[in-house]
Design a protein around this motif. Structure first.
Motif, PDB file in Angstrom:
ATOM      1  N   ALA A  61       1.254 -27.083  14.721  1.00 15.56           N
ATOM      2  CA  ALA A  61       2.077 -27.458  15.867  1.00 15.56           C
ATOM      3  C   ALA A  61       1.253 -28.223  16.889  1.00 15.56           C
ATOM      4  N   ALA A  62       0.004 -27.816  17.081  1.00 15.71           N
ATOM      5  CA  ALA A  62      -0.872 -28.532  18.010  1.00 15.71           C
ATOM      6  C   ALA A  62      -1.089 -29.963  17.547  1.00 15.71           C
ATOM      7  N   ARG A  63      -1.233 -30.142  16.250  1.00 17.11           N
ATOM      8  CA  ARG A  63      -1.398 -31.490  15.709  1.00 17.11           C
ATOM      9  C   ARG A  63      -0.156 -32.335  15.981  1.00 17.11           C
ATOM     10  N   ALA A  64       1.029 -31.740  15.816  1.00 12.75           N
ATOM     11  CA  ALA A  64       2.269 -32.478  16.060  1.00 12.75           C
ATOM     12  C   ALA A  64       2.383 -32.886  17.529  1.00 12.75           C
ATOM     13  N   VAL A  65       2.044 -31.971  18.442  1.00 12.21           N
ATOM     14  CA  VAL A  65       2.086 -32.290  19.871  1.00 12.21           C
ATOM     15  C   VAL A  65       1.114 -33.418  20.189  1.00 12.21           C
ATOM     16  N   ALA A  66      -0.099 -33.334  19.640  1.00 12.96           N
ATOM     17  CA  ALA A  66      -1.098 -34.371  19.888  1.00 12.96           C
ATOM     18  C   ALA A  66      -0.646 -35.718  19.336  1.00 12.96           C
ATOM     19  N   GLU A  67      -0.045 -35.716  18.153  1.00 13.91           N
ATOM     20  CA  GLU A  67       0.427 -36.970  17.554  1.00 13.91           C
ATOM     21  C   GLU A  67       1.535 -37.599  18.387  1.00 13.91           C
ATOM     22  N   LEU A  68       2.442 -36.763  18.888  1.00 13.72           N
ATOM     23  CA  LEU A  68       3.514 -37.295  19.731  1.00 13.72           C
ATOM     24  C   LEU A  68       2.946 -37.916  21.002  1.00 13.72           C
ATOM     25  N   LEU A  69       2.013 -37.235  21.644  1.00 10.01           N
ATOM     26  CA  LEU A  69       1.432 -37.763  22.877  1.00 10.01           C
ATOM     27  C   LEU A  69       0.653 -39.049  22.611  1.00 10.01           C
ATOM     28  N   ARG A  70      -0.100 -39.092  21.515  1.00 10.46           N
ATOM     29  CA  ARG A  70      -0.809 -40.331  21.163  1.00 10.46           C
ATOM     30  C   ARG A  70       0.181 -41.476  20.949  1.00 10.46           C
ATOM     31  N   LEU A  71       1.267 -41.177  20.243  1.00  4.60           N
ATOM     32  CA  LEU A  71       2.268 -42.205  19.969  1.00  4.60           C
ATOM     33  C   LEU A  71       2.894 -42.708  21.261  1.00  4.60           C
ATOM     34  N   GLU A  72       3.234 -41.792  22.160  1.00  7.61           N
ATOM     35  CA  GLU A  72       3.818 -42.178  23.444  1.00  7.61           C
ATOM     36  C   GLU A  72       2.843 -43.029  24.259  1.00  7.61           C
ATOM     37  N   ARG A  81       8.803 -49.637  23.378  1.00 10.06           N
ATOM     38  CA  ARG A  81       9.689 -48.661  24.003  1.00 10.06           C
ATOM     39  C   ARG A  81       8.981 -47.312  24.073  1.00 10.06           C
ATOM     40  N   SER A  82       9.005 -46.698  25.247  1.00 13.46           N
ATOM     41  CA  SER A  82       8.366 -45.402  25.442  1.00 13.46           C
ATOM     42  C   SER A  82       9.262 -44.529  26.309  1.00 13.46           C
ATOM     43  N   ALA A  83       9.034 -43.227  26.235  1.00 17.95           N
ATOM     44  CA  ALA A  83       9.868 -42.292  26.987  1.00 17.95           C
ATOM     45  C   ALA A  83       9.535 -42.297  28.472  1.00 17.95           C
ATOM     46  N   PHE A  84       8.291 -42.649  28.810  1.00 21.89           N
ATOM     47  CA  PHE A  84       7.835 -42.611  30.198  1.00 21.89           C
ATOM     48  C   PHE A  84       7.116 -43.906  30.542  1.00 21.89           C
ATOM     49  N   GLN A  85       6.926 -44.105  31.837  1.00 16.07           N
ATOM     50  CA  GLN A  85       6.245 -45.306  32.303  1.00 16.07           C
ATOM     51  C   GLN A  85       4.729 -45.147  32.317  1.00 16.07           C
ATOM     52  N   THR A  86       4.257 -43.923  32.536  1.00 19.34           N
ATOM     53  CA  THR A  86       2.817 -43.705  32.690  1.00 19.34           C
ATOM     54  C   THR A  86       2.363 -42.505  31.862  1.00 19.34           C
ATOM     55  N   PRO A  87       1.066 -42.465  31.494  1.00 20.94           N
ATOM     56  CA  PRO A  87       0.537 -41.295  30.790  1.00 20.94           C
ATOM     57  C   PRO A  87       0.701 -40.008  31.593  1.00 20.94           C
ATOM     58  N   LYS A  88       0.552 -40.101  32.901  1.00 21.11           N
ATOM     59  CA  LYS A  88       0.671 -38.908  33.735  1.00 21.11           C
ATOM     60  C   LYS A  88       2.048 -38.274  33.585  1.00 21.11           C
ATOM     61  N   ASN A 280      10.412 -47.760  13.695  1.00 22.67           N
ATOM     62  CA  ASN A 280       9.415 -48.584  14.379  1.00 22.67           C
ATOM     63  C   ASN A 280       8.418 -47.756  15.184  1.00 22.67           C
ATOM     64  N   LEU A 281       8.506 -46.425  15.057  1.00 25.76           N
ATOM     65  CA  LEU A 281       7.603 -45.511  15.769  1.00 25.76           C
ATOM     66  C   LEU A 281       7.662 -45.728  17.277  1.00 25.76           C
ATOM     67  N   GLU A 282       8.867 -46.021  17.775  1.00 27.99           N
ATOM     68  CA  GLU A 282       9.067 -46.070  19.219  1.00 27.99           C
ATOM     69  C   GLU A 282       9.295 -44.644  19.718  1.00 27.99           C
ATOM     70  N   THR A 283       9.179 -44.468  21.029  1.00 31.14           N
ATOM     71  CA  THR A 283       9.482 -43.166  21.625  1.00 31.14           C
ATOM     72  C   THR A 283      10.498 -43.375  22.743  1.00 31.14           C
ATOM     73  N   TRP A 284      11.381 -42.399  22.907  1.00 34.25           N
ATOM     74  CA  TRP A 284      12.384 -42.441  23.964  1.00 34.25           C
ATOM     75  C   TRP A 284      12.747 -41.002  24.284  1.00 34.25           C
ATOM     76  N   GLU A 285      13.658 -40.804  25.225  1.00 33.32           N
ATOM     77  CA  GLU A 285      13.902 -39.458  25.735  1.00 33.32           C
ATOM     78  C   GLU A 285      14.226 -38.461  24.635  1.00 33.32           C
ATOM     79  N   ASP A 286      15.180 -38.794  23.778  1.00 38.84           N
ATOM     80  CA  ASP A 286      15.606 -37.836  22.762  1.00 38.84           C
ATOM     81  C   ASP A 286      14.512 -37.543  21.743  1.00 38.84           C
ATOM     82  N   SER A 287      13.700 -38.529  21.402  1.00 42.44           N
ATOM     83  CA  SER A 287      12.658 -38.283  20.402  1.00 42.44           C
ATOM     84  C   SER A 287      11.490 -37.504  20.999  1.00 42.44           C
TER      85      SER A 287
END
Length: 336
Positions: A61-72, A81-88, A280-287
């Motif tokens: 699960a930690a790996r999945a969380v890290a992969e999602l954050l890296r992708l974002e 396309r990303s779910a947020f504007q900034t890393p913070k 396309n490995l984009e990120t958005w709110e639902d993903s």
């Protein structure tokens, strides 16, 4: 020579992943074009989030969380396309979800205020969610996250999920009067397409998930009627997801083994909501939020404690035990 060739083949097979399955694990700092002090502070927060996920849910699960954050963060840096504007912002959201997961693991009141979620929709149908997910041998949290995404979207004026689809459906119905409609109407808890529902018979029968005493829908009218039933809606959705997962993981279409990879909590909500973005490995709110919802609902719905929703607060009601097992099929009172 033959042994060397076989060894090379095994290495290639071990390293292969299906297209669109997982992002490449690349250096985090490459996606943080900030002054050194600010960059390292963000890296520390990233590592803290990964460590928290590891302590709460384990290494996968930690790996999945890290992969999602890296992708974002990669999508932000590359202008995709990303779910947020900034890393913070992304890290703050992850920290809020991990805080809620910690509360759930400790069986404390879970505070979801500020997070885009509608838990009363999921908890009011938790038995149907469990039964459908177990029938197709996928994690319960995947299906629960999709229900939450779709119903939360519908609860908003024009949500990313159900709200937009309903507007599109109305347009499709209007256009259908003069020609073929470009959209397939989606219905029910998971907003499942009636056309896709009609295609699920072989897989449902292969898993032994369809009651042979119940006639399988054969027409649009019958499929629409079936999708209004919460359990059947979720069963068809779970079947469609299982076919997708088998393809993404390079499994045989007839493979029925249980799937447990935490990355499914990202793949399920993302591909169900917007396949082209997911590919396309984009990120958005639902993903983005879908992965954390999946992790959370996996804890809540597979726990031996009943949970009650009071708006955005979840409270443990009681523990299952001798004499209380029959309560598993009953839903506690819910207050949206």
């Amino acid at each position: 020579m033959l042994q060397r060739s076989l060894a090379l083949l095994l290495v290639l097979l071990a390293s292969w992943t299906a297209p669109g399955h997982r992002p490449q694990a690349e250096g985090l700092r490459a996606y943080l074009p900030y002054p050194p002090a600010e960059r390292e502070a963000l890296v520390r927060r990233f590592l803290a989030a990964k460590s928290s996920a590891h302590l709460l849910l384990g290494p996968q699960a930690a790996r999945a969380v890290a992969e999602l954050l890296r992708l974002e963060l990669r999508n932000q840096a590359e202008g995709k396309r990303s779910a947020f504007q900034t890393p913070k912002e992304a890290l703050e959201a992850a920290e809020a979800w991990l805080s809620a997961l910690g509360q759930a693991r400790r069986r404390e009141a879970v505070d979801l205020r500020g997070l885009p979620t509608a838990p009363w929709h999921v908890l009011s149908h938790q038995e149907e969610v469990r039964k459908a997910a177990h029938a197709l041998r996928i994690p319960v949290g995947v299906l629960a996250a999709i229900v939450d995404n779709e119903q939360h979207g519908g609860d908003k004026a024009l949500g990313l999920s159900r709200g937009v689809r309903e507007v599109a459906d109305e347009a499709a119905l209007a256009l259908a009067q003069s020609g073929p409609a470009p959209f397939s109407r989606t219905l029910g808890l998971a907003q499942m397409s009636w056309e896709d529902a009609l295609r699920q018979r072989p897989r449902l029968e292969r898993f032994g998930a369809w009651d042979p005493a119940r006639p399988f829908p054969e027409t649009e009218k019958e499929a629409r009627a079936a999708l209004e039933d919460p359990y059947l809606n979720l069963l068809f959705t779970a079947s469609r997801l299982r076919g997708l997962f088998n393809a993404l993981y390079g499994l045989d279409p007839a493979d029925t083994r249980p799937l447990e990879d935490p990355w499914l909590y990202y793949l399920g909500p993302a591909w169900h909501n917007y396949p082209f973005r997911a590919q396309n490995l984009e990120t958005w709110e639902d993903s983005f939020h879908g992965l954390f919802k999946g992790l959370l609902y996996q804890v809540l719905l597979e726990d031996e404690v009943l949970w009650r929703a009071q708006g955005q607060l979840l409270r443990p009601v009681r523990r299952y035990g001798p004499g209380l097992l029959e309560a598993r099929g009953k839903t506690p009172g819910l207050e949206p």
